[in-house]
Write an enzyme that holds these catalytic residues in place. Structure first.
Site, PDB file in Angstrom:
ATOM      1  N   HIS A   1      99.991  70.967  44.274  1.00 44.76           N
ATOM      2  CA  HIS A   1     100.162  69.469  43.764  1.00 44.76           C
ATOM      3  C   HIS A   1     100.866  68.725  44.778  1.00 44.76           C
ATOM      4  O   HIS A   1     101.965  69.087  45.251  1.00 44.76           O
ATOM      5  CB  HIS A   1     101.137  69.638  42.554  1.00 44.76           C
ATOM      6  CG  HIS A   1     100.732  70.446  41.043  1.00 44.76           C
ATOM      7  ND1 HIS A   1     100.469  69.775  40.135  1.00 44.76           N
ATOM      8  CD2 HIS A   1     100.125  71.611  40.966  1.00 44.76           C
ATOM      9  CE1 HIS A   1      99.954  70.581  39.367  1.00 44.76           C
ATOM     10  NE2 HIS A   1      99.743  71.562  39.781  1.00 44.76           N
TER      11      HIS A   1
ATOM     12  N   TYR B   1     109.554  74.778  34.166  1.00 51.79           N
ATOM     13  CA  TYR B   1     109.909  76.044  34.826  1.00 51.79           C
ATOM     14  C   TYR B   1     110.351  76.033  36.374  1.00 51.79           C
ATOM     15  O   TYR B   1     110.764  76.923  36.900  1.00 51.79           O
ATOM     16  CB  TYR B   1     108.524  76.898  34.454  1.00 51.79           C
ATOM     17  CG  TYR B   1     107.475  76.506  35.480  1.00 51.79           C
ATOM     18  CD1 TYR B   1     107.203  76.574  36.651  1.00 51.79           C
ATOM     19  CD2 TYR B   1     106.303  75.934  34.898  1.00 51.79           C
ATOM     20  CE1 TYR B   1     106.222  76.061  37.408  1.00 51.79           C
ATOM     21  CE2 TYR B   1     104.937  75.634  35.399  1.00 51.79           C
ATOM     22  CZ  TYR B   1     104.970  75.725  36.916  1.00 51.79           C
ATOM     23  OH  TYR B   1     103.818  75.339  37.443  1.00 51.79           O
ATOM     24  N   GLU B   2     110.155  74.667  36.703  1.00 58.54           N
ATOM     25  CA  GLU B   2     110.534  74.505  38.219  1.00 58.54           C
ATOM     26  C   GLU B   2     112.060  74.281  38.116  1.00 58.54           C
ATOM     27  O   GLU B   2     112.526  74.289  39.172  1.00 58.54           O
ATOM     28  CB  GLU B   2     110.102  73.244  38.838  1.00 58.54           C
ATOM     29  CG  GLU B   2     108.408  73.386  39.172  1.00 58.54           C
ATOM     30  CD  GLU B   2     107.888  71.923  39.462  1.00 58.54           C
ATOM     31  OE1 GLU B   2     107.913  71.617  40.593  1.00 58.54           O
ATOM     32  OE2 GLU B   2     107.234  71.399  38.635  1.00 58.54           O
TER      33      GLU B   2
ATOM     34  N   ALA C   1      95.953  73.097  33.226  1.00 58.79           N
ATOM     35  CA  ALA C   1      95.300  74.520  33.231  1.00 58.79           C
ATOM     36  C   ALA C   1      95.782  75.357  31.783  1.00 58.79           C
ATOM     37  O   ALA C   1      97.144  75.105  31.350  1.00 58.79           O
ATOM     38  CB  ALA C   1      95.670  75.189  34.409  1.00 58.79           C
TER      39      ALA C   1
ATOM     40  N   ASN D   1      91.866  80.945  32.042  1.00 63.74           N
ATOM     41  CA  ASN D   1      91.749  82.154  31.899  1.00 63.74           C
ATOM     42  C   ASN D   1      91.671  82.542  30.538  1.00 63.74           C
ATOM     43  O   ASN D   1      92.058  81.508  29.533  1.00 63.74           O
ATOM     44  CB  ASN D   1      93.084  82.799  32.392  1.00 63.74           C
ATOM     45  CG  ASN D   1      94.246  82.290  31.946  1.00 63.74           C
ATOM     46  OD1 ASN D   1      94.631  81.151  32.524  1.00 63.74           O
ATOM     47  ND2 ASN D   1      94.821  82.873  31.166  1.00 63.74           N
TER      48      ASN D   1
ATOM     49  N   MET E   1     101.901  75.543  30.161  1.00 62.05           N
ATOM     50  CA  MET E   1     103.347  75.358  30.363  1.00 62.05           C
ATOM     51  C   MET E   1     103.396  73.683  31.003  1.00 62.05           C
ATOM     52  O   MET E   1     104.566  73.280  31.734  1.00 62.05           O
ATOM     53  CB  MET E   1     103.810  76.278  31.826  1.00 62.05           C
ATOM     54  CG  MET E   1     103.350  77.592  31.638  1.00 62.05           C
ATOM     55  SD  MET E   1     103.664  78.592  33.022  1.00 62.05           S
ATOM     56  CE  MET E   1     103.031  80.204  32.619  1.00 62.05           C
ATOM     57  N   SER E   2     102.610  73.040  30.392  1.00 61.02           N
ATOM     58  CA  SER E   2     103.035  71.464  30.776  1.00 61.02           C
ATOM     59  C   SER E   2     102.572  70.432  29.542  1.00 61.02           C
ATOM     60  O   SER E   2     102.303  71.059  28.439  1.00 61.02           O
ATOM     61  CB  SER E   2     102.087  71.159  32.010  1.00 61.02           C
ATOM     62  OG  SER E   2     100.762  71.127  31.737  1.00 61.02           O
TER      63      SER E   2
ATOM     64  N   HIS F   1     107.588  70.181  36.171  1.00 61.56           N
ATOM     65  CA  HIS F   1     107.529  71.277  35.160  1.00 61.56           C
ATOM     66  C   HIS F   1     108.566  71.638  34.813  1.00 61.56           C
ATOM     67  O   HIS F   1     109.524  71.727  35.891  1.00 61.56           O
ATOM     68  CB  HIS F   1     106.492  72.408  35.402  1.00 61.56           C
ATOM     69  CG  HIS F   1     105.154  72.230  35.920  1.00 61.56           C
ATOM     70  ND1 HIS F   1     104.944  71.785  37.208  1.00 61.56           N
ATOM     71  CD2 HIS F   1     104.046  72.349  35.044  1.00 61.56           C
ATOM     72  CE1 HIS F   1     103.403  71.757  37.220  1.00 61.56           C
ATOM     73  NE2 HIS F   1     102.918  71.913  35.988  1.00 61.56           N
TER      74      HIS F   1
ATOM     75  N   SER G   1      95.396  70.907  37.350  1.00 56.93           N
ATOM     76  CA  SER G   1      94.484  71.996  38.049  1.00 56.93           C
ATOM     77  C   SER G   1      93.034  71.723  37.758  1.00 56.93           C
ATOM     78  O   SER G   1      92.652  71.551  36.750  1.00 56.93           O
ATOM     79  CB  SER G   1      94.724  73.459  37.708  1.00 56.93           C
ATOM     80  OG  SER G   1      96.037  73.627  37.866  1.00 56.93           O
TER      81      SER G   1
ATOM     82  N   HIS H   1      97.719  84.234  38.939  1.00 59.36           N
ATOM     83  CA  HIS H   1      97.683  82.972  39.508  1.00 59.36           C
ATOM     84  C   HIS H   1      96.286  82.463  40.242  1.00 59.36           C
ATOM     85  O   HIS H   1      95.787  81.547  40.143  1.00 59.36           O
ATOM     86  CB  HIS H   1      98.880  82.194  40.171  1.00 59.36           C
ATOM     87  CG  HIS H   1      99.073  81.018  40.442  1.00 59.36           C
ATOM     88  ND1 HIS H   1      98.907  79.968  39.432  1.00 59.36           N
ATOM     89  CD2 HIS H   1      99.234  80.371  41.473  1.00 59.36           C
ATOM     90  CE1 HIS H   1      98.972  78.939  40.036  1.00 59.36           C
ATOM     91  NE2 HIS H   1      99.154  78.990  41.363  1.00 59.36           N
TER      92      HIS H   1
HETATM   93  N1  HPA Z   1      99.416  80.693  29.665  1.00 59.02           N
HETATM   94  C1  HPA Z   1     100.151  79.747  30.041  1.00 59.02           C
HETATM   95  N2  HPA Z   1      99.754  78.821  31.229  1.00 59.02           N
HETATM   96  C2  HPA Z   1      98.906  78.715  31.623  1.00 59.02           C
HETATM   97  C3  HPA Z   1      97.823  79.926  31.275  1.00 59.02           C
HETATM   98  C4  HPA Z   1      98.095  80.832  30.350  1.00 59.02           C
HETATM   99  O1  HPA Z   1      97.443  81.893  30.114  1.00 59.02           O
HETATM  100  N3  HPA Z   1      96.865  79.855  32.085  1.00 59.02           N
HETATM  101  C5  HPA Z   1      97.074  78.863  32.883  1.00 59.02           C
HETATM  102  N4  HPA Z   1      98.230  78.056  32.414  1.00 59.02           N
END
Ligand code: HPA
Length: 278
Positions: free
Chosen positions: A66, A90-91, A118, A240, A216-217, A88, A35, A252
């Protein structure tokens, strides 16, 4: 559990296909455009590109934003390979699918891997749209991507993880950031499986363990790249503040907005860094 022989055959087929399409391919550096790094693809001079869906055996991304493109590019004559889109856990992908592209890169002769992502910020003093170079990671909460039959042609069964992220490159990245006047934190990235963001209690735990950012990656890919003996550099865009540190609920859209805000700095930093590595 994947079958070793068919997995390896598929990796070789994909690498062969890419080589046949990118004539004279001689890149040794690959960059995963996480990202905020999307515009990097237009900063580098494009030689040729392939859609992931055209590469035999390559998985297809399901994440919006993506695009799923492999781009053969150059920066001031230095050949590089860009990956716009990653896979990922999670996908719903198995770890062997998430990290398949790293094996293909290794077969293509890639020696330097730059991973970007990210992440939620945990370190004191972090602000949204800051950047962090990853010095180490915590992968205790995820299944190892090396589980299952060992792919001996890449590396040993039990591999050292003391120096996953190359120290000299971390220092070079920090020097580059300081020359460009870009604020760059250094910290430990903690991998969580997602797709839900963490709870404040989970973030307090991760902070107590020394985590500086959470995402998460990256970690499954870095583990496999270290098995392939690549020199790895990884950069998090702090999109964030992590749950409980942020005064507001996570969403998101905020992640996407801050990734866009950090984009110019992260692209500039990676661009100048790539010029310096050999
Ligand atoms: N947690 C997990 N994955 C993320 C976050 C987060 O706060 N921000 C962007 N990807």
């Amino acid at each position: 559990m994947f079958d070793k022989d068919s997995y390896l055959a598929s990796v070789e087929r994909a690498a062969f296909y890419i080589q046949s399409k990118f004539s004279g391919f001689d890149a040794e550096t690959a960059i995963v455009l996480g990202s905020g790094l999307g515009p990097f693809a237009d900063m580098a001079e494009r030689i040729s590109s392939l859609s992931y869906s055209d590469i035999p055996g390559f998985p297809v991304t399901t994440v919006i934003g993506h695009s799923g493109e492999l781009i053969y590019s150059q920066i001031e004559g230095k050949r590089i390979l860009l990956l716009s889109g990653r896979f990922h856990y999670y996908e719903g992908n198995d770890m062997s699918v998430c990290t398949y592209y790293v094996r293909v890169l290794s077969k293509l002769g890639i020696k330097n891997l730059i991973l970007t992502n990210a992440a939620g910020g945990i370190l004191d003093g972090m602000e949204p749209a800051d950047l962090m170079v990853i010095s180490d990671h915590i992968s205790l909460f995820c299944e190892s991507p090396l589980r299952g039959p060992n792919l001996d042609c890449f590396g040993d069964r039990f591999i050292d993880q003391s120096y996953v992220y190359d120290r000299e490159r971390i220092d070079l990245l920090k020097k580059t950031a300081s020359e460009l006047g870009i604020k760059l934190h250094e910290g430990i990235y903690c991998y969580t499986k997602g797709p839900q963001y963490e709870t404040p209690a989970e973030i307090r735990l991760i902070k107590a363990l020394g985590g500086g950012a959470v995402g998460m990656s990256t970690v499954p890919e870095a583990i496999v790249a270290s098995h392939c003996k690549m020199k790895i550099t990884a950069i998090s865009c702090i999109t964030n503040l992590a749950a409980g540190i942020s005064k507001t609920a996570l969403n998101h859209e905020e992640v996407l907005q801050n990734a866009a805000k950090a984009s110019s700095n992260s692209c500039k930093l990676v661009y100048e860094f790539v010029k310096k590595i050999d």
